[in-house]
Design a protein around this motif. Structure first.
Motif, short mmCIF file in Angstrom:
data_model
loop_
_atom_site.label_atom_id
_atom_site.label_comp_id
_atom_site.label_asym_id
_atom_site.label_seq_id
_atom_site.Cartn_x
_atom_site.Cartn_y
_atom_site.Cartn_z
N ASP C 43 0.86 -1.19 0.00
CA ASP C 43 0.00 0.00 0.00
C ASP C 43 0.90 1.24 0.00
O ASP C 43 2.08 1.16 0.30
N GLY C 44 0.29 2.38 -0.32
CA GLY C 44 1.05 3.63 -0.29
C GLY C 44 1.61 3.98 -1.65
O GLY C 44 0.92 3.84 -2.66
N GLU C 45 2.87 4.40 -1.66
CA GLU C 45 3.49 4.89 -2.89
C GLU C 45 3.37 3.93 -4.09
O GLU C 45 3.01 4.37 -5.18
N PRO C 46 3.67 2.63 -3.91
CA PRO C 46 3.57 1.73 -5.07
C PRO C 46 2.16 1.73 -5.68
O PRO C 46 2.01 1.79 -6.90
N VAL C 47 1.13 1.70 -4.83
CA VAL C 47 -0.24 1.66 -5.35
C VAL C 47 -0.58 2.95 -6.09
O VAL C 47 -1.32 2.96 -7.07
N GLN C 48 -0.01 4.03 -5.62
CA GLN C 48 -0.26 5.32 -6.30
C GLN C 48 0.48 5.40 -7.63
O GLN C 48 -0.04 5.92 -8.61
N ASN C 49 1.72 4.91 -7.65
CA ASN C 49 2.58 5.17 -8.81
C ASN C 49 2.62 4.07 -9.86
O ASN C 49 2.67 4.35 -11.05
N VAL C 50 2.65 2.82 -9.43
CA VAL C 50 2.89 1.74 -10.40
C VAL C 50 1.76 1.63 -11.43
O VAL C 50 2.04 1.52 -12.63
#
Lengths: 268, 68, 81
Positions: C43-50
């Protein structure tokens, strides 16, 4: 060839670029560039290409490192004074990136050795400081059908162009023949801001990276000029008719390499 | 008449030749400069006889040998 | 029932940006056009960016599934080589 975790981390910012990606990074690692001159232009070009992971980099220069070089030749340091420039450059590049194989060649380029020197490489960078060498590199690259980046810097100004066989004029199309000795000032006597080498040498590295990865438009058929005083870049379209050029034209009159005489003050 | 020199609009007298323009522009090495007009090279021998025309796009390409 | 078959799975829960997307790109490289990749991420940055980065590369994001343990599964179909 699969990337190691260390390589994925090292090249992450290339790999995430859509234009480069995994494939482009592999092209860089399988690519080779010869840099002629380990000076103001060659130093930053060599460092960026080594950092980028260009797999094989050749570097040619006959000189040793002098204190007066350190104002701009950022590949060398105090500890390298009196060391051959190509050895100093090789050490810096290998410290930066162990993926890179550096071939250090301590020599002046001449009609005797130039074709043999450029033969194994995909792309050539002219970072020399004199016209005889610039014309020699041009003629050899035209004859051997090798792409190369020409550049020159002086005071606050710089220029560059890229020759790609069959894609526009060569250096000789534009400048015909070397000016007589001392007719045109050199950076040794006229001076140059060190960062000029960084600006223009980095652009040469960029052209090599673009050529190896096949990304974007090269500076073929165009001459880029940079004036740091006006803070102005210009791209001048060059005439595309190369048919009458004595070396790359339809009926070349220069079919053998020429060793032009060097101005005496440029030789140490 | 108006011409463009190195990307900048300039007003020069009628019938100015390329050779005269080289001096008007204070080219540092007047004998060693490549001139292109409207994207075509001008041979050095023609600098004296070539008269500029309204709207010509002139570029000076300078020798730059440093790299040291 | 899922309306797709996952061809390959890559786990990027053990790495941080930008290596997250680098590992995704390497995994996508191995697939043929039309094949489907499942990406397990935090959760967090990866979910936002990937997911966004996958779209920018021209790939098709099919689903983002919450696993309930702080990780997500992103299902991506490879459209471009």
């Amino acid at each position: 060839m699969a990337f190691s975790n260390e390589q994925l981390e090292r090249y992450a910012r290339h790999i995430i670029l859509k234009e480069i990606g995994v494939k482009g990074q592999k092209k860089l690692l399988n690519g080779s560039v010869l840099i002629i001159g380990a000076g103001g232009l060659g130093a930053p070009a060599a460092m960026y290409l080594a950092a980028a992971g260009v797999g094989t980099i050749g570097i040619v220069d006959a000189d040793v490192v002098d204190l007066s070089n350190l104002q701009r030749q950022i590949i060398h340091a105090m500890k390298d004074i009196d060391k051959p420039k190509v050895i100093s450059a090789k050490e810096t590049m290998e410290e930066m990136n162990p993926d890179v194989k550096v071939n250090a060649i301590q020599a002046f380029v001449s009609s005797e050795n130039i074709l043999e020197l450029i033969e194994p490489y995909d792309f050539i960078i002219d970072g020399t400081d004199n016209f005889p060498a610039k014309f020699l590199i041009n003629d050899a690259c035209v004859m051997a059908k090798k792409p190369f980046s020409h550049a020159g810097i002086i005071r606050f100004k710089g220029q560059l162009m890229t020759y790609v066989p069959g894609q526009g004029p060569c250096y000789r199309c534009v400048f015909h023949e070397p000016p007589p000795k001392n007719a045109v000032p050199t950076c040794k006597e006229a001076g140059v801001v060190g960062a000029m080498g960084g600006v223009i040498g980095s652009l040469q590295a960029m052209e090599a990276i673009k050529y190896l990865t096949g990304v974007g438009d090269l500076l073929a058929g165009r001459l880029m000029t940079y004036d740091a005083i006006k803070m102005e870049f210009r791209t001048i379209k060059l005439p595309h008719d190369t048919s009458t050029c004595p070396v790359c034209g339809e009926n070349p009159t220069i079919t053998e390499l020429i060793d032009y005489e060097q101005a005496a003050c440029e030789l140490k | 008449m108006n011409i463009i020199v190195a990307g900048v609009k300039k007003e020069v007298p009628e019938n100015t030749t390329v050779k005269e323009l080289i001096y008007l522009e204070n080219v540092e090495t007047p004998d060693y400069v490549t001139v292109s007009i409207n994207d075509e090279f001008l041979m050095k021998a023609q600098q004296e006889t070539t008269v500029l025309r309204e709207g010509d796009n002139v570029e000076f390409l300078y020798f730059m040998g440093g790299g040291c | 029932m899922a309306d797709y078959i996952v061809d390959e799975t890559v786990d990027i829960t053990d790495v941080v940006c930008p290596i997250t997307f680098v590992k995704v790109k390497v995994a996508l490289e191995e697939l043929d056009v039309g094949q489907i990749l499942r990406i397990r991420m935090n959760d967090g940055e990866p979910v936002q960016n990937v997911p966004r980065s996958c779209k920018e590369e021209g790939q098709q994001v099919l689903k983002l599934l919450c696993n309930g343990d702080g990780t997500y599964d992103l299902i991506v179909k490879k459209l471009e080589d």
